[in-house]
Design a protein around this motif. Sequence first.
Motif, PDB file in Angstrom:
ATOM      1  N   ARG A 173       0.394  -3.091  -0.250  1.00 17.57           N
ATOM      2  CA  ARG A 173       1.851  -3.234  -0.120  1.00 17.57           C
ATOM      3  C   ARG A 173       2.603  -2.081  -0.776  1.00 17.57           C
ATOM      4  O   ARG A 173       3.820  -2.058  -0.769  1.00 17.57           O
ATOM      5  N   GLY A 174       1.870  -1.136  -1.382  1.00 15.35           N
ATOM      6  CA  GLY A 174       2.504   0.034  -1.967  1.00 15.35           C
ATOM      7  C   GLY A 174       2.770  -0.058  -3.443  1.00 15.35           C
ATOM      8  O   GLY A 174       3.247   0.908  -4.039  1.00 15.35           O
ATOM      9  N   ALA A 175       2.481  -1.195  -4.107  1.00 19.22           N
ATOM     10  CA  ALA A 175       2.713  -1.327  -5.542  1.00 19.22           C
ATOM     11  C   ALA A 175       1.622  -0.599  -6.315  1.00 19.22           C
ATOM     12  O   ALA A 175       0.442  -0.706  -5.979  1.00 19.22           O
ATOM     13  N   PRO A 176       1.990   0.151  -7.377  1.00 22.55           N
ATOM     14  CA  PRO A 176       0.976   0.914  -8.125  1.00 22.55           C
ATOM     15  C   PRO A 176       0.210   0.033  -9.099  1.00 22.55           C
ATOM     16  O   PRO A 176       0.698  -0.976  -9.585  1.00 22.55           O
ATOM     17  N   ASN A 177      -0.991   0.449  -9.386  1.00 25.90           N
ATOM     18  CA  ASN A 177      -1.811  -0.195 -10.405  1.00 25.90           C
ATOM     19  C   ASN A 177      -2.688   0.882 -11.028  1.00 25.90           C
ATOM     20  O   ASN A 177      -2.947   1.919 -10.426  1.00 25.90           O
TER      21      ASN A 177
ATOM     22  N   LEU B 228      -5.143   5.834 -11.012  1.00 24.42           N
ATOM     23  CA  LEU B 228      -3.939   5.242 -10.462  1.00 24.42           C
ATOM     24  C   LEU B 228      -4.097   5.099  -8.952  1.00 24.42           C
ATOM     25  O   LEU B 228      -4.478   6.042  -8.268  1.00 24.42           O
ATOM     26  N   ALA B 229      -3.812   3.910  -8.439  1.00 29.77           N
ATOM     27  CA  ALA B 229      -3.880   3.661  -6.995  1.00 29.77           C
ATOM     28  C   ALA B 229      -2.812   2.642  -6.641  1.00 29.77           C
ATOM     29  O   ALA B 229      -2.243   1.974  -7.508  1.00 29.77           O
ATOM     30  N   SER B 230      -2.538   2.518  -5.347  1.00 31.30           N
ATOM     31  CA  SER B 230      -1.559   1.540  -4.891  1.00 31.30           C
ATOM     32  C   SER B 230      -2.250   0.489  -4.044  1.00 31.30           C
ATOM     33  O   SER B 230      -3.246   0.770  -3.357  1.00 31.30           O
ATOM     34  N   ASN B 231      -1.692  -0.724  -4.089  1.00 40.13           N
ATOM     35  CA  ASN B 231      -2.269  -1.789  -3.271  1.00 40.13           C
ATOM     36  C   ASN B 231      -1.749  -1.657  -1.837  1.00 40.13           C
ATOM     37  O   ASN B 231      -0.907  -0.804  -1.540  1.00 40.13           O
TER      38      ASN B 231
ATOM     39  N   ASN C  65      -5.373   5.634   5.146  1.00 39.11           N
ATOM     40  CA  ASN C  65      -5.033   4.402   4.446  1.00 39.11           C
ATOM     41  C   ASN C  65      -6.246   3.469   4.484  1.00 39.11           C
ATOM     42  O   ASN C  65      -6.279   2.511   5.264  1.00 39.11           O
TER      43      ASN C  65
ATOM     44  N   GLY D 273      -6.436   7.709  -4.605  1.00 37.67           N
ATOM     45  CA  GLY D 273      -5.647   7.554  -5.815  1.00 37.67           C
ATOM     46  C   GLY D 273      -5.527   8.859  -6.575  1.00 37.67           C
ATOM     47  O   GLY D 273      -5.792   9.944  -6.056  1.00 37.67           O
TER      48      GLY D 273
ATOM     49  N   ILE E  72      -7.159  -2.444  -6.581  1.00 38.42           N
ATOM     50  CA  ILE E  72      -6.435  -2.379  -5.309  1.00 38.42           C
ATOM     51  C   ILE E  72      -5.747  -3.697  -4.977  1.00 38.42           C
ATOM     52  O   ILE E  72      -4.580  -3.721  -4.569  1.00 38.42           O
TER      53      ILE E  72
END
Length: 470
Positions: free
Chosen positions: A232-236, A227-230, A71, A108, A269
């Motif tokens: 806090r787990g939210a995707p972007n 595609l990656a997650s911040n 992580n 990602g 991110i």
Amino acid sequence: MQHLAIAGRNLVRNMRRSLSTLLGIAIGSIAVLLFGAYKANIGYAMETAYVRLGGHLQIQHEDYFLYGSGNPTGYGIANYKRILASIQSDPVLRDQVTVATPTLQFGGIAGNYAAGVSRTIIGSGIVAADHAAMREWNAYKLDLHLPPFQLNKSEADSAITGSGLARVLQLCSVVEAKDCRRGVAATAGATAAPAGDMPGDLAALTAMESRTQTTDKPVGASRIELLASNPRGAPNVVALHVIAAESQGFKEFDEVYVLLHLDQAQRLIYGATAPKATSLLIQLKDSGQVGAMKTYIESKLPEWAGEDHTLVVHDFGKLNPFYVQSVNMFNTIFGFMFMLIGGIVMFTVSNTMNTTVIERTVEVGTLRAIGLRQAGVRRMFITEGFMLGVAGAVLGLVVSLLAAAFINRLDLHWLPPGSATPVPLALSLWGEFGLMSLTTLFLIAAASMSAWWPAYRAARLNVVEALRHA
């Protein structure tokens, strides 16, 4: 001087044996020096490669090195700009540091949905101008001809991938045609997914991202969605245009490597929240200052980091264990070879001196009969061994320097383990004064010591028996 003159005349008396022994010592010296020069060049080339990419030192969260791969963004440095400003303004570091720059590593998924392929990746966000400057580091004056860093001065959504990843994602504009073909599923009858068949949530995120990007892209660029997650787990998701593919040496890393601009990575991110960096890279002018600068930065980190006091400093050796293991392996091989050559030299000189003592038994008896003491006899034979060692070691040194210069002018190249591009096959002998001095002195000492036992035996000969020897 009289002893040297007498020893020289004695060596000339049996020129063939003296020359064969001298050449044996010289060949041993040449083997040790040329392999030592080759080992030195490998070490310099590997160190230069790692320092160019990751700097001499890195400031990280104390747990990032052991657990960060799971992580990376969870170990971000919040006040990295303050630390960098402190480094750049520090009176001690200002004269030692060439580049201090942040980097953001994350995991990602990269997809080329026009071809219907995707895979997990490891992304690195960097300041391209800083890394272009880092790639100019060449403290050992190696003959390197690297292409310009293409991410420097490129558009904000540009990226560089590993050649393997570009091949997997079928980015035909940045990989060779022979490497760009459909995989097993496609050749078996599967059809590539059209661009419009992108998953709905991913398509929505991409559409939102595209509003902020220009449509005037470099000719030949290939588009991927990242595609990656911040934290806090939210995707972007972000749309990138791959402008080049660079081989990373190791296949496993080559197929997951994505390099993009730091601002773009931070926006992917962290979105609108405060951006962070996972590491601060510090490149020094001189590798010899790594230990001192590491200690100094560690003493200053609590003051610079403030509340973020869980930071540590790692040198490039700790961060790249493959480099340390390779250097240790070559050092072990060199040490074994050094001792083996020393043993051969000692055996050769000892055999020569033993034969000489047998042939000159009557001469020794005569010298002892006219009053020469045992110490004088020992000194005579040890001086001969010493002169053989000096002549052979010096001859080997001269021939090694000429051979290294000749080989370096041939412009040979080879591909070392873990390297992405061929590097010059050079022998870095001139300038390795420690290696040359140690080898020369060792061979001289080995030759002198190997003559001691025959000299001791000659000095202990019974005078009457020696005179009767036929």
